[in-house]
Design an enzyme around this catalytic site. Sequence first.
Site, PDB file in Angstrom:
ATOM      1  N   ASN A 171      15.404  28.246  32.521  1.00  0.00           N
ATOM      2  CA  ASN A 171      15.086  29.365  33.363  1.00  0.00           C
ATOM      3  C   ASN A 171      13.908  29.261  34.190  1.00  0.00           C
ATOM      4  O   ASN A 171      13.858  29.119  35.356  1.00  0.00           O
ATOM      5  CB  ASN A 171      15.284  30.630  32.508  1.00  0.00           C
ATOM      6  CG  ASN A 171      16.410  30.880  31.746  1.00  0.00           C
ATOM      7  OD1 ASN A 171      17.384  30.113  32.124  1.00  0.00           O
ATOM      8  ND2 ASN A 171      16.474  31.671  30.523  1.00  0.00           N
ATOM      9  N   ASP A 172      12.534  28.768  33.367  1.00  0.00           N
ATOM     10  CA  ASP A 172      11.382  28.965  34.201  1.00  0.00           C
ATOM     11  C   ASP A 172      11.457  27.518  34.747  1.00  0.00           C
ATOM     12  O   ASP A 172      10.800  27.290  36.121  1.00  0.00           O
ATOM     13  CB  ASP A 172      10.483  29.164  33.261  1.00  0.00           C
ATOM     14  CG  ASP A 172       9.936  30.334  33.230  1.00  0.00           C
ATOM     15  OD1 ASP A 172      10.115  31.571  34.029  1.00  0.00           O
ATOM     16  OD2 ASP A 172       9.449  31.026  32.020  1.00  0.00           O
TER      17      ASP A 172
ATOM     18  N   CYS B 139      17.613  24.988  26.097  1.00  0.00           N
ATOM     19  CA  CYS B 139      17.659  26.326  25.131  1.00  0.00           C
ATOM     20  C   CYS B 139      17.623  27.405  26.582  1.00  0.00           C
ATOM     21  O   CYS B 139      17.384  28.546  26.071  1.00  0.00           O
ATOM     22  CB  CYS B 139      16.638  26.730  24.252  1.00  0.00           C
ATOM     23  SG  CYS B 139      15.105  26.542  24.533  1.00  0.00           S
TER      24      CYS B 139
ATOM     25  N   HIS C 294      14.045  38.787  32.492  1.00  0.00           N
ATOM     26  CA  HIS C 294      14.074  38.746  31.050  1.00  0.00           C
ATOM     27  C   HIS C 294      14.882  40.085  30.469  1.00  0.00           C
ATOM     28  O   HIS C 294      15.402  39.935  29.224  1.00  0.00           O
ATOM     29  CB  HIS C 294      12.705  39.105  30.417  1.00  0.00           C
ATOM     30  CG  HIS C 294      11.812  37.961  30.601  1.00  0.00           C
ATOM     31  ND1 HIS C 294      10.820  37.801  31.697  1.00  0.00           N
ATOM     32  CD2 HIS C 294      12.006  36.659  30.193  1.00  0.00           C
ATOM     33  CE1 HIS C 294      10.257  36.551  31.607  1.00  0.00           C
ATOM     34  NE2 HIS C 294      10.722  35.817  30.646  1.00  0.00           N
TER      35      HIS C 294
ATOM     36  N   GLU D   4       8.787  23.572  30.642  1.00  0.00           N
ATOM     37  CA  GLU D   4       9.525  24.682  31.728  1.00  0.00           C
ATOM     38  C   GLU D   4       8.569  24.545  32.953  1.00  0.00           C
ATOM     39  O   GLU D   4       8.623  25.336  33.947  1.00  0.00           O
ATOM     40  CB  GLU D   4       9.261  26.031  31.126  1.00  0.00           C
ATOM     41  CG  GLU D   4       8.290  26.131  30.044  1.00  0.00           C
ATOM     42  CD  GLU D   4       8.528  27.481  29.348  1.00  0.00           C
ATOM     43  OE1 GLU D   4       9.261  28.461  29.546  1.00  0.00           O
ATOM     44  OE2 GLU D   4       7.616  27.890  28.277  1.00  0.00           O
TER      45      GLU D   4
ATOM     46  N   ARG E 199       9.094  29.858  18.745  1.00  0.00           N
ATOM     47  CA  ARG E 199       8.311  29.861  19.776  1.00  0.00           C
ATOM     48  C   ARG E 199       7.154  30.708  19.635  1.00  0.00           C
ATOM     49  O   ARG E 199       7.245  31.934  19.559  1.00  0.00           O
ATOM     50  CB  ARG E 199       9.205  30.150  21.049  1.00  0.00           C
ATOM     51  CG  ARG E 199       8.178  30.045  22.141  1.00  0.00           C
ATOM     52  CD  ARG E 199       9.192  30.085  23.643  1.00  0.00           C
ATOM     53  NE  ARG E 199       9.536  31.746  23.637  1.00  0.00           N
ATOM     54  CZ  ARG E 199      10.322  32.183  24.962  1.00  0.00           C
ATOM     55  NH1 ARG E 199      10.850  31.195  25.734  1.00  0.00           N
ATOM     56  NH2 ARG E 199      10.392  33.488  24.694  1.00  0.00           N
TER      57      ARG E 199
ATOM     58  N   ARG F  15      12.821  34.209  39.873  1.00  0.00           N
ATOM     59  CA  ARG F  15      14.018  34.456  39.296  1.00  0.00           C
ATOM     60  C   ARG F  15      14.178  35.874  39.268  1.00  0.00           C
ATOM     61  O   ARG F  15      15.174  36.364  39.007  1.00  0.00           O
ATOM     62  CB  ARG F  15      13.988  33.784  37.858  1.00  0.00           C
ATOM     63  CG  ARG F  15      13.032  34.478  36.950  1.00  0.00           C
ATOM     64  CD  ARG F  15      13.338  33.762  35.398  1.00  0.00           C
ATOM     65  NE  ARG F  15      12.608  34.313  34.404  1.00  0.00           N
ATOM     66  CZ  ARG F  15      12.788  33.913  33.253  1.00  0.00           C
ATOM     67  NH1 ARG F  15      13.281  32.832  32.933  1.00  0.00           N
ATOM     68  NH2 ARG F  15      11.922  34.333  32.533  1.00  0.00           N
TER      69      ARG F  15
ATOM     70  N   ARG G 293      12.364  33.977  19.568  1.00  0.00           N
ATOM     71  CA  ARG G 293      11.447  34.556  20.484  1.00  0.00           C
ATOM     72  C   ARG G 293      10.776  35.327  19.885  1.00  0.00           C
ATOM     73  O   ARG G 293      10.871  36.406  19.681  1.00  0.00           O
ATOM     74  CB  ARG G 293      12.213  35.046  21.723  1.00  0.00           C
ATOM     75  CG  ARG G 293      13.059  34.129  22.690  1.00  0.00           C
ATOM     76  CD  ARG G 293      13.444  35.086  23.831  1.00  0.00           C
ATOM     77  NE  ARG G 293      14.263  34.231  24.742  1.00  0.00           N
ATOM     78  CZ  ARG G 293      15.801  34.418  24.854  1.00  0.00           C
ATOM     79  NH1 ARG G 293      16.254  34.853  23.795  1.00  0.00           N
ATOM     80  NH2 ARG G 293      16.349  33.418  25.625  1.00  0.00           N
TER      81      ARG G 293
END
Length: 755
Positions: free
Chosen positions: A632-633, A680, A367, A609, A510, A643, A474
């Site tokens: 990513n997730d 995204c 992150h 995700e 989100r 990750r 976010r």
Amino acid sequence: MRSTLAGPRVLLRRLREVMAEPINAQERLDKIVVLIAANVVAEVCSVYILRADGVLELYATEGLNRDAVHKTSLKVGEGLVGLIAADARPLNLPNAQAHPAFAYRPETGEEAYNSFLGVPILRAGRTLGVLVVQNQSHRTYFEDEVEALQTTAMVIAEMVAAGELEAIVQQGTKLDMSRPMHFQGVALSDGVGLGHVVLHEPRVVVTNLIAEDATVELERLERAINRLRISIDDLLNSGDMAPSGEHRDVLEAYRMFAHDRGWIRKIEEAINNGLTAEAAVEKVQSDTRARMMRQTDPYLRERLHDLDDLAHRLIRELMGRQQGPISESLPQDAVIVARNMGAAELLDYGRDRIRAVALEEGGPTSHVTIVARALGIAAVGLADNLVSLAESGDAVIVDGESGQVHLRPAPDIENAYAEKVRFRARRQAQYRRLRNKPAVTRDGAKLSLQLNAGLLVDLPAVTESGGDGVGLFRTELQFMVASSFPRMSVQTDYYRQVLEASEGRPVTFRTLDIGGDKVLPYLRAIQEENPAMGWRAIRFGLDRPGVLRTQIRALLRAAAGRDLKIMFPMVSEVDEFRRAKGVVEREIAHLTRHGYALPERLQLGVMIEVPSLLYQLDELYSLVDFASIGSNDLFQFFNAVDRGNTRVAGRFDTMSPAFLRALKEIVDTAARHDTPVTLCGEIAGRPLEAMALAALGYTNLSMSPSALGPVKAMVRALDLARLKETVLPLLDAPGDLRSLRPTLRAFAQETDVPF
């Protein structure tokens, strides 16, 4: 014959007087060697300082030929002095000339001396030189004499670190402390940052080295250790601490060291020899670090990090300093250097002053990396041992393209990077010229390129880059930088400002994705063995409906008369979306009853995700207005790869046929249901990966602001139909193809597509 002097304490008192005298560095070193020789009844005392070229130069001596000063030198590993520098350990010999490493230097006149004691001059485990005493008689030096020499070496180390010896450096040479160093890490965030080091958790500079009263210092140490033990025990015994897991393992290691009598006894011995409590901790830790850095066992190296952290905490306790990073008084060109850091910690710094981030750990999808990309800050990870070798204020260059870090760069390197920055500026100017041009391929396919954002300051980039909107806002970043939970009125005002700043372009909000490694400082943290798969995101929101309701109500009120898009993160089953939608419907009913205006158009969606949703797509698409893929997730869970774990984060490729097939299934099913899908995640912002996504059928991509120009340039040069003919057959082709990356790269090169 044993010395009758009082040992290190007498020596340190006399050294303090010498350090206070208004004399130059050479005179100070000359007086220091005289004092040491007298204190340990040695006929010779010499100081060798390590130069940038790996040579140890004689800087001062008492007893050897004074004309040899600045003329005699040995390479690291050469002779007894070089051996001490290489091993970072003392050497105590009754007959030095019989040792196989003995190297004779005729200009020094040392052939008459037999016994030899040398200790490394250490700072943060780094060897800066060697301090030596010699005698004609065959003798072994006593432990208190070894201790006296090590303690004095610490004082000399501070002279070197403070730059005091720079005034007497011989022309054409440099000290090792100023030696340029190069680290090859992993590129995390694109860009090049030139600036000066700011240590995220700066080493506390111990300026008061010599104690007035050992008894007082021992009492200070005991109180500080007790406070440290209590703080660790409180954390371990709190109800928030899971019975097992990585966090507990680290704290258990801290507790083990904090109660280790051997470690504490060494600190007490250093105090009894005349050091202050904090200087004693620093000395013991520097000696320990020098020894453990030469271990090859990764477990021991990890324990070194634990002991480093504990020692720094103890020094802060002793000096009354706040635990944690200090972000005030940043230079205008700050480069943050850290072992690792969280996203919220990066946001604590003044963004307009940060040029780059360099980490010893950190992964491409952690992150802190995502936030660095969102802020347009160059970042490099896996720069091993950078923290211990960097000093606050050192010049540094971070290359977020190649993954390189240049510490104290040479002028030619600095000039080359200055030119690289100018080249990047010209390239960015080319991207800006594309700002008002559509993202249309050569064969007429239109793509929508949007931006990921999380703060108000990100919004101007939408207009400046020519983005089509915000594909991912976010909302948790506002909560992470706040000192307390934002009230509904504060949230409402904030979301209203976001919508106004977007100037009519769509914004997809989100809902809070907190938990895991994104912890709010004012909420009680729950320690979990697998936080990424734990109580976070929509799971947190549904279990704490008051938090979710407050955010939903604030969003609805802020978007009155406008379009509003809300999506829920970490949804793993369709019923979670139904429950979240129920919260929205209740808030709409509440606002309607009380006469509040509502959004003109409301769309609700989910982030895909969690792999379980791949087997619920038809049901999901029949309920949602849109979907967004958090690649990513999704990639992390798809491959069972953490990750944030640097050992495995790079093990799998996002361009593997298996993962691309999963992405194609998502977009193909969405097309059958006529449901818009946006990707995204970070792969949307890399031109080569964006090419693959376009071939799979993705027409909506959201990325960091700095990525939009390169991706748009790629899109406008792309023949999409030809790319599909090349890529799609490979997805289901038999064979052992592990990645489509080489194929995509070859296609781009053959068709002049920039990537």
